[in-house]
Write a protein that holds these residues in place. Sequence first.
Motif, PDB file in Angstrom:
ATOM      1  N   VAL A   1       6.838  -9.232  -5.384  1.00  0.00           N
ATOM      2  CA  VAL A   1       7.130 -10.663  -5.335  1.00  0.00           C
ATOM      3  C   VAL A   1       8.631 -10.823  -5.174  1.00  0.00           C
ATOM      4  N   LYS A   2       9.055 -11.462  -4.084  1.00  0.00           N
ATOM      5  CA  LYS A   2      10.481 -11.719  -3.830  1.00  0.00           C
ATOM      6  C   LYS A   2      11.301 -10.436  -3.932  1.00  0.00           C
ATOM      7  N   GLN A   3      10.820  -9.370  -3.302  1.00  0.00           N
ATOM      8  CA  GLN A   3      11.500  -8.079  -3.245  1.00  0.00           C
ATOM      9  C   GLN A   3      11.530  -7.370  -4.592  1.00  0.00           C
ATOM     10  N   VAL A   4      10.850  -7.896  -5.605  1.00  0.00           N
ATOM     11  CA  VAL A   4      10.716  -7.220  -6.888  1.00  0.00           C
ATOM     12  C   VAL A   4       9.399  -6.467  -6.861  1.00  0.00           C
ATOM     13  N   GLU A   5       9.448  -5.159  -7.183  1.00  0.00           N
ATOM     14  CA  GLU A   5       8.291  -4.299  -7.040  1.00  0.00           C
ATOM     15  C   GLU A   5       7.890  -3.751  -8.404  1.00  0.00           C
ATOM     16  N   SER A   6       6.591  -3.760  -8.654  1.00  0.00           N
ATOM     17  CA  SER A   6       6.065  -3.303  -9.936  1.00  0.00           C
ATOM     18  C   SER A   6       5.881  -1.791  -9.924  1.00  0.00           C
ATOM     19  N   LYS A   7       5.359  -1.271 -11.027  1.00  0.00           N
ATOM     20  CA  LYS A   7       4.985   0.140 -11.081  1.00  0.00           C
ATOM     21  C   LYS A   7       3.750   0.370 -10.211  1.00  0.00           C
ATOM     22  N   ASP A   8       3.383   1.652 -10.029  1.00  0.00           N
ATOM     23  CA  ASP A   8       2.248   1.994  -9.186  1.00  0.00           C
ATOM     24  C   ASP A   8       0.939   1.716  -9.917  1.00  0.00           C
ATOM     25  N   HIS A   9      -0.049   1.197  -9.162  1.00  0.00           N
ATOM     26  CA  HIS A   9      -1.397   0.981  -9.656  1.00  0.00           C
ATOM     27  C   HIS A   9      -2.376   1.676  -8.718  1.00  0.00           C
ATOM     28  N   THR A  10      -3.592   1.928  -9.245  1.00  0.00           N
ATOM     29  CA  THR A  10      -4.635   2.584  -8.460  1.00  0.00           C
ATOM     30  C   THR A  10      -5.888   1.716  -8.448  1.00  0.00           C
TER      31      THR A  10
ATOM     32  N   ARG B   1      -9.946   1.781  -7.411  1.00  0.00           N
ATOM     33  CA  ARG B   1     -11.010   2.762  -7.206  1.00  0.00           C
ATOM     34  C   ARG B   1     -12.146   2.161  -6.393  1.00  0.00           C
ATOM     35  N   ILE B   2     -12.722   2.959  -5.502  1.00  0.00           N
ATOM     36  CA  ILE B   2     -13.908   2.586  -4.734  1.00  0.00           C
ATOM     37  C   ILE B   2     -14.997   3.595  -5.056  1.00  0.00           C
ATOM     38  N   ASP B   3     -16.141   3.127  -5.525  1.00  0.00           N
ATOM     39  CA  ASP B   3     -17.287   3.999  -5.833  1.00  0.00           C
ATOM     40  C   ASP B   3     -18.193   4.047  -4.612  1.00  0.00           C
ATOM     41  N   LEU B   4     -18.382   5.253  -4.085  1.00  0.00           N
ATOM     42  CA  LEU B   4     -19.225   5.462  -2.917  1.00  0.00           C
ATOM     43  C   LEU B   4     -20.558   6.051  -3.363  1.00  0.00           C
TER      44      LEU B   4
ATOM     45  N   GLN C   1     -23.111  13.092  -1.494  1.00  0.00           N
ATOM     46  CA  GLN C   1     -23.402  12.804  -2.894  1.00  0.00           C
ATOM     47  C   GLN C   1     -22.461  11.704  -3.356  1.00  0.00           C
ATOM     48  N   ASP C   2     -22.794  11.156  -4.535  1.00  0.00           N
ATOM     49  CA  ASP C   2     -21.963  10.100  -5.082  1.00  0.00           C
ATOM     50  C   ASP C   2     -20.533  10.596  -5.243  1.00  0.00           C
ATOM     51  N   SER C   3     -19.571   9.757  -4.798  1.00  0.00           N
ATOM     52  CA  SER C   3     -18.171  10.162  -4.877  1.00  0.00           C
ATOM     53  C   SER C   3     -17.305   8.920  -5.041  1.00  0.00           C
ATOM     54  N   GLN C   4     -16.007   9.169  -5.106  1.00  0.00           N
ATOM     55  CA  GLN C   4     -15.052   8.081  -5.296  1.00  0.00           C
ATOM     56  C   GLN C   4     -13.945   8.196  -4.260  1.00  0.00           C
ATOM     57  N   ASP C   5     -13.394   7.042  -3.934  1.00  0.00           N
ATOM     58  CA  ASP C   5     -12.183   6.954  -3.125  1.00  0.00           C
ATOM     59  C   ASP C   5     -11.220   6.022  -3.850  1.00  0.00           C
ATOM     60  N   SER C   6      -9.972   6.049  -3.484  1.00  0.00           N
ATOM     61  CA  SER C   6      -8.995   5.188  -4.159  1.00  0.00           C
ATOM     62  C   SER C   6      -7.780   5.022  -3.274  1.00  0.00           C
ATOM     63  N   PHE C   7      -7.010   4.003  -3.595  1.00  0.00           N
ATOM     64  CA  PHE C   7      -5.701   3.833  -2.953  1.00  0.00           C
ATOM     65  C   PHE C   7      -4.703   3.355  -4.000  1.00  0.00           C
ATOM     66  N   SER C   8      -3.455   3.745  -3.795  1.00  0.00           N
ATOM     67  CA  SER C   8      -2.377   3.369  -4.716  1.00  0.00           C
ATOM     68  C   SER C   8      -1.583   2.226  -4.117  1.00  0.00           C
TER      69      SER C   8
ATOM     70  N   LEU D   1       0.850  -1.190   0.000  1.00  0.00           N
ATOM     71  CA  LEU D   1       0.000   0.000   0.000  1.00  0.00           C
ATOM     72  C   LEU D   1       0.888   1.243   0.000  1.00  0.00           C
ATOM     73  N   LEU D   2       0.758   2.053  -1.050  1.00  0.00           N
ATOM     74  CA  LEU D   2       1.571   3.273  -1.187  1.00  0.00           C
ATOM     75  C   LEU D   2       0.833   4.485  -0.611  1.00  0.00           C
ATOM     76  N   ILE D   3      -0.381   4.725  -1.076  1.00  0.00           N
ATOM     77  CA  ILE D   3      -1.195   5.846  -0.569  1.00  0.00           C
ATOM     78  C   ILE D   3      -2.518   5.262  -0.110  1.00  0.00           C
ATOM     79  N   PRO D   4      -2.829   5.317   1.181  1.00  0.00           N
ATOM     80  CA  PRO D   4      -4.084   4.723   1.659  1.00  0.00           C
ATOM     81  C   PRO D   4      -5.289   5.538   1.204  1.00  0.00           C
ATOM     82  N   PRO D   5      -6.483   4.973   1.264  1.00  0.00           N
ATOM     83  CA  PRO D   5      -7.689   5.729   0.890  1.00  0.00           C
ATOM     84  C   PRO D   5      -7.920   6.880   1.856  1.00  0.00           C
ATOM     85  N   LYS D   6      -8.569   7.937   1.329  1.00  0.00           N
ATOM     86  CA  LYS D   6      -8.766   9.151   2.121  1.00  0.00           C
ATOM     87  C   LYS D   6     -10.136   9.181   2.781  1.00  0.00           C
ATOM     88  N   ARG D   7     -11.125   8.518   2.220  1.00  0.00           N
ATOM     89  CA  ARG D   7     -12.489   8.594   2.744  1.00  0.00           C
ATOM     90  C   ARG D   7     -12.893   7.316   3.480  1.00  0.00           C
ATOM     91  N   GLY D   8     -11.955   6.467   3.716  1.00  0.00           N
ATOM     92  CA  GLY D   8     -12.241   5.237   4.428  1.00  0.00           C
ATOM     93  C   GLY D   8     -10.960   4.579   4.876  1.00  0.00           C
TER      94      GLY D   8
END
Length: 1621
Positions: free
Chosen positions: A874-883, A885-888, A862-869, A820-827
Motif C-alpha cells: 500500500v503506497k509503496q509500503v510492503e508487508s512481510k511475506d505471506h503464503t 495454499r491451494i488444495d488439489l 494423488q491429492d497434493s498442494q500448491d502455493s504462492f508467496s 506476487l513473490l513466488i508464483p505457484p508451481k503446479r498451476g
Amino acid sequence: MGRPGACGLLLLTAFLGLCGPRGGLGASFYGESYVGLSTTEVFPELSLQLRFQTSKPQGLLFLAAGKTDYCLIELLSGILQVKINMGTGQEILLSEQRLRVDDLAWHSLELRYGKDAVLLVIDKHFETTVRLAGGLRNFTFHHGIYIGGRGGLSVPYLDRKIPNFRGCMEDVAFNQREILTSLRSYPGFKKVSEVSLGCNDEFFAGKDEAISFFSSRSYVTFPEWKVHGEGFLRFAVQTGTLQALLLFQSGRGRDFVALEIHEGLLKAHVGRGGTKTQLSSFSLVSDNKWHVVQLKVTGRHVDIMVDEHRERAGLPLQSQAFVSEGPLFMGGLDDRMWETVRGLEVVSMPGKSVRGMSLKGCLRALEANLEKRALRDALVSRDISAGCTSEGLRGTDPSVAGEDLFPPEPSSPTTIPSSPLKIQSGSFLVLNKLEVQEGGRALLGQRHIEVDVDFMDLGINSSQILFKIQEMPAHGFLQIDAWPAQEMERTFTLSDLRHGKVWYVHDGSEEPTDSFTFWAFSSSKQALLSQLQAPVPHVFNITVLPVNDPPYLKLPEGHLLLFENTKQRLTPRVIQVLDPDTDSRRLRFSVLNNFNSEAGFLENAREPGRAITGFTDMDLQDGNIFYVHRGPRNSRVALRATDGELVSNTVVLRVMAVPWDFEVADRTGVVVPQGGTILITRNNLSVKVNGGQHELDTLYDITHPPQFGQIQHRGSNGEWKPVRTFSQRSIDQSQIRYYSSFKGLQQENVTDHFKFRVNIEGRVGRELLFPVTVQWLQLTLLKNIPLEISNANKKVLDSGHLQAAAGSVAAPERGLHFKLLIPPKRGRLLLGNKVLKSGSMFSQKNIADSKVSYEPQGMPGQDSQDSFSFSIVVKQVESKDHTFRIDLKADKTHVTITNTGLYVKEGERTIITKSELFVQTLDNHVFQYKVTKSPQHGELKLVSSSASLGSDNRATGFTDEDIVSGRLVYVHDDSEAQWDEFILLASATGLGQQGGVRSLDSEHTSTEIKVSVSVELKNDEKPVRVVDKIFHVVRDSQRLLTLADLCYHDPDIDFDDGQLLYTRHGIPNGDLVKAADPIRKLYQFRQEDLREGRVLFRHHGPDFARFLIFVTDGVHYTSSLFEVSVSEAYVRIVNNTGLLVHRGRDSFLTTANLSVTTNQDVRTDHEFEFHIVQPPKHGRLLVNNSTFHSFSQHDLKQGRVIYRYDGDGNLDIFNLTVKVKDAYLDVSIRVQVSSEGRQRSTPILHSRSLIVEEGKPVKLSRGKLQAGNEEDIPSEAVFTVRTPPVHGYLQISTAEDGIAGADVMPTLNFTQQDVDDGHVLYVQTAPGQQKDQFTLDVTKDSRVIRRVEVLLEPIPKWIPLKVQNLTVQEGGSKVLLQDHLQIASKYLEGLDCEFILLEPPKHGYVESSKFPRVKLMKFSRREVAQELIYYVHDGSEEFLDSLTILANSSELGKQSPPQTLFVTVESVNDEAPVVTANNILQVWVNSVTEVTRGDLCAGDGDSSPQDLVYWVTPPSNGHLALKSTPGRRIQNFTQAQIDEGQLVFVHTGAMSGGFNFQVTDGLNFAPRQIFSITARALIISLEVNRGLSIFPVGGSIADRHKLAATNGNQAFKNLMHTSST
C-alpha cells in the motif's frame, strides 16, 4: 459556420473523439460557436489548459456542467472569473484586476483542482488559489463539457446573459486530453457548432477595413443601434445582389427598423406600435459599385439617402417613440431572427422559405449615431471575411462621399454629423471647421460660417442675420464681445463674425473634439428665404489640437512606513503620477536627492542591492521598486516625474522606520497517512511581526530534517523536490508539503518532526520543532483461506479466500495491492487472461471483481498442494511475506501417462522400461497396449526372458506386465534414420493386484500414445565415389577440378560430405595446386574445396596418366584411381536432341536439347558462346524475347532462348558456331513441327515436391515421380530435361551398384526404366538455398506428351538460427521470446532443440522464471515458447551487453552457427552523486581565483557533468561567479562549469570562511557538505637587488640571483617587474 478546413479525424479513441497531438493551428469561435462533449465519467481531479486571444471583455470560455457540480470560466470586464461548485457551495476565483486579457494577445490559462484547492494560473506567472471545504471529492458532469459557449444548455447556475466567446483558442486540454484536435461532430458524443480551423483574420481587421459577405447565411451583429425616438445610420455598400436584407434593428414589443434590397433598389421598413411604414429609393445599388447609404429615423419621418438622392416618408403619429432593443444585424440574420421576421412582410424573406436571403457583397464605413463601427466591434459573425476583393469605389471614398445630411426638425433638434472639412446646409450656410489648441482660444470668423446668399439685394444687412446658440460647447464656451443683452440671449450676428467679436475658449480637457448647435434667423421684416422662415438647427464642429501637459505628482498617503533595516515595495498608493495625454510607459521618475542617504536608498528588484536614481512608471506599477532602509529611522526622498519633454512638480516622500520583532504565531503540525502527502499552509506555520501580518521575506531553514519523510517544494514545472530551506511565500502559494517516504512497517505509533529556524531580513530565531503525526499503515490479512480445486478447470480467487486491510488508515480496494513473490508451481495465477509472474501486482479490487483466478496445469495423480508467496503493498509500503495454499484433489479416474521417449544406438536394441512408457490410474487399472502404427526403422519385440534376448517375437500388442518384467524391446534396423516413432492404443482391462474402487468410467478408459525414438547414428559407412570419369585438360595448360569431375558421398546421414578428406599420391603428368595461389601444391584437400573451386590441375608431362587418391571420413578409408587425359583444346557436343515444336507455339531451347563441353579452363557458363551462322527459315530465335545473333550456355540453362515458329513446313534447321576461348565447333539444330490436334489425349503425369538434404544426392523413384498410368506410359518413355536445376544437377548412374560408376556429366535425358532402376540422381550442390526446380518433357515416339515441373526443397545442413536484439531497463529483466530466437525453416518449426550459451552475458545472466536467480547455460526451445526464460540485468552502469548462443538438436544431429544477441540497457537514474574532491581553497586577499576539479569535484555513474548541479548558500567571505561575469553572484553551478574553468571565487571580507553545498543530479542528492576558503595577505618584499653590469653596446641577463621578490617565505612563480624609467 461551415467554414472550410476542418481537421481530419485520425481515430475516435474515446467518446471525446480525440486524436494525436496537433500542430497549434487553433480554432476560431465567432460568438455563436461552441464545442459540446457528452460524458458520464467521474473525475477525481480536474485540470484544464488552454490558450486564447480576443478583443471582447465578456464571453464564456469553458463550462463543465453537472446537476450540482460545475466549473465555469468566463471573461468578465476583461479579466477572468472562475466559478466552481463541488456540492459544498460556490467558490469564485478572479484574476488580477491589472491583468486584462481582452487585448487581442495570446494568453494562457491553466486550472488545476486536486486535494482541496483550486489553482488558477494566467500566462504561467499570475496565480490565484482558493481552498474548497469538505476535502477531496469527485466531479460528475452529467450535462457534459462545453468550450466557447453553452450550446442551448439551461441550468440554474448559468447566467443566460453571458455571451459566447468570440476569438481564437488553441491547445485546449481537459484532464490531459486534447479537445480541439478534431473539429468533426459525432452524434451522441461530440457536437461542433460553427467552429473553424485556424485563427481567422477578421478578429484583427482594421477600423477602416471592409466586410465581405459571401454566402446565403452571412451576417454580422453589432452592439445595439441606440434609437430613442431618433437615430442615424450611415454606411457604404457594394453588391450585385438584387434581393437581400441589409440591416435589421429590433425594438420594444414588435417594433423594428429594417433596410433591404428589392429588385436592386433600397426599401426601408419601420414597424412601430403595430403599424408598418415602407419607403423605397429609386437609385440602383445592385450595380457592383460603391454607394453611400444614409438612413435616418425620427419620431415623424424616415429618410433614405443613396449617394446624393434622398427620399422621405412620414410616420404615423404615435404617443410612444421607437426605442431599440437587441443587437444590430447587418447583411442578414441568424436562424432564430429569421423565424421572428417571417411575419413582417419583408421581401427578402420569401413566404415559404425557412430563411431569408443574406447580402452577397461588401460593406464599409459603418457609423451609428456618429459612432464608427468596425469588424472588431462585432458580437457575432457568420460566413464573412475582412476586406473586399472588388474594384472598390472607382475613385470615390465612401467615408467622404455623400456627406449631405437631412435638415432636422425644428421641434426636435438633435446632434447632426458634419464633414471634417466643409458642410453645406442646402444652399444657405457653408460651415468650415474651427481648430483650437488644447486650453487655448480661437477666433470664430466669417470664413467659418459663410452665408451663401447675397442678402444685400434683399435689403438685409449683416447685423440683421442672427445666429442663436441652442446648445453650448461641452468642453469650452463661446465668448461674444457684443451687447450684454445679446450675450445673455446667446446670440451673435453675421456682422459680429466679420468684426472678430466671437471667440471659442477651450477648457483644457483632453477631448479631441467639441461642437455647438445654433439656429439662423433674421430680424428684418423683408421677405425672407424659406431657410430663415423655418429655423433649422446647425451643428458647428470644433477640432482641438492636443498640447502636451506636464505630469502631476502626488502622494496619496503622504509618507512611507516600514520596519527598521528592511525594504518596502513602493506602489501607486504611495506615489501617484497623473498625465492623461502621455502613455504610462513613457513616464519616468527621478530621485532628486536623498536628504539622509545613510538611512536608505531606492532599488530595482531586477538589480537588488544597487541604489538607483530613476525608474519608470511601469516599474512602479509592476511592483519592482523598493525602498531599502539601513540607518536612522526618519528620512526623506525628493521625487519628480517627466514625460520626456515636461517635468512635474516636486514632492518629498517622508520615510519612517519602526523597530520590530517577530514570533512564530502558528506551529500546529500536520497529520499525514503513511506514504501520503500533506500541504503545509499558513494555518500550520506562519510568523507575525510586531504581532501582525507583514510582507517581509520570511525563510525557514531546516536544521534537522524529518526522519520518516521529506519537506518538498513544487517548482515552476510542477515537480516536487526535497528542500532544506523554504519561504513563507511558498507556503502561501501551496508549494510546500510533507511527503511520507518511509516504506517500512512500524510496530509502534512513532511520530515524526523537523526542526527549523526562522530567518527574516538576517534576523535568525531560535530553533523550533514542527510536529508531524504519521498515520502508520498496519498491513494485515483478514482472510487467508485455502482454495480447493477438484477438477482441471480454473477457479476464481475471491474476497472470501483472500482479503487484506491497512489498519486504521482508510485504503480503497484499488489502492491495496498484492505483490506476487513466488508464483505457484503446479498451476498458473491469472489476472483476467494475463499470467501473473514473479513481481506482478494485483489489487483487492481485482479480487472483489472476480478477476483473479488459479488454473491448474494438469491434475495430479494423488491429492497434493500448491502455493504462492506474496506481500501486501500500500503506497509503496510492503508487508512481510505471506503464503496462500491451494488444495488439489486428485481425479481417481484420471489417466497418468509416462512417455519420455526412447533412445537407441544405430542397429542396436533397447529395453522399454516403466520409467519410459507406462499408463496408470489411481484405482490401479491394468492396461492392454495395441500397436496401431509400427515403427518404420525398427521393430517392437517381446522376448521370452531377460536372459535370452535372442528368442523374441514381433509384438503387435503387450500388457503392463510385459513392460514391468522387461520383456518389451525396440530393435533398430541399422538404417541411417535419426528418429523413429510408433503409435499405441492403451485400454483399461480391469483392476490390478492392489485392487481399488471399480469405476464404470475407468472400465472404458483408453488413450492413444505416440512414442518417439531417438537414434544415435554410427559412422559405419565408407565413402562411395559418385562421379567417376576421365579428367580432360589442354596440353601444358591448367583446368579447375570440380565436383563434376570428382565426387564422393558418405552414406552416413549425419555426415557432411564437404568434410571428406582427399589425399593424393604422385601425379605423373602434372600437379594439384591452390587456385588462389598456383605456386603452392596441394597434397590434401576436402570435398568442400572442390565445391568452392579451390583446386586447380596444372599439366606437364605425358598425355595420359592415372594417380591414386585416398578418401576418408575420419574413420573409414577408401581409394580409387583418377585418370587424366591430355589433348589439344576442343569443344564437343554432349547432346543435340533437336527441337519438337507444336504449331502455333513457342519452344524453349535449353541444355536438355543442346549442350557442349570442353577441356579448357572455363570458370563460368558465359564463356560458352553460341553464334547464329544460319538462322531458321520458318521461325526465329529470340533471347529474352528480343532478336540477338548470339547467346551463352548460361542463357540456355536459364531458359532464355526461344524458338518461335511462324512458317508452314514440318521441318526447319538452323546452324550455330560454338566458341569457347580459342576453340570452335559448328552445330546444326533440327526442328520438327507437329500439329497438336493430331496428338491423342494422354493421362495426367503426376509430380510432387522432393525433399533433399543440403549438399547430398537423392534418387528419383516412381513413387516420387509418377508418370500417369503405368500401362499408358511404358518403360521406353523418355524424359528430357527442358530446364535444368539451378542449385544442383541431375545424373544417371551407369555402374551396376547404381552409384559408384555415375556418369560424370549432368544428364539431359533418361527413360522411365532408368527411374524405376534407381539410376537417376539429383545432386544438391549450392548451400543455404530454400528451393530448386527443374522441368522435364516426357516424349514417346518423338512426340512430347506432357511437361512436368519438379520442385525440390532442401533441408538445411545447419539449423538456421536468427536472433533479434532486445532492450531492457537498467537492473530490470526481459523475457526472451520466439521473436528473439527464430528458426527460419518450416521443416524445423516443431523442433524442440536446445539453446546453448557459448558466451554468457557479462553484465547480467539468463534465468528461468521457475528457478529465479539461477544462472542458466542452456535451455529448451519449449521453455522459450512458454515465456519462461528471462535476461536479467545486474544493475551496472554498462549500456550494452551481449550473449553468444547456438541451437543444438541431438535428435537431428544438427547445430546452428553461433549467433550474438545484443542487449541495449536503458539507463535509470538510481545513483546519488558522490563528492570526490573537497579541498580547502587558498586565495589572495581581494582576488579572483578559479575553482578547479582539484578543489571541488563530484561524480555520478549515471549522470553527465552537465546534469550535476551544486546548490550553495552564499559564501561568508566573498561570492561565487562565472569567469565571464565575475561581478554577478550565482548560487548554483554545474560540474561541467568547474571542469571547463568557468567558476571563480571573488574574495571580500573575512580571511576565512566558505559555504554549504549539496550536489544533485535532478533526482538524487549527495549529503550536504562545507567548502572552506582561506585568504592570505599579499605582501611583496624585495629580497635580492644586486644591480647589473653592462658594457657599451652590450647587454646582460637579469636572473633571480640579481633581482628577486617574495611573499614571506614563498617565492613567486609568475611575477611581473615593471620599469618606471
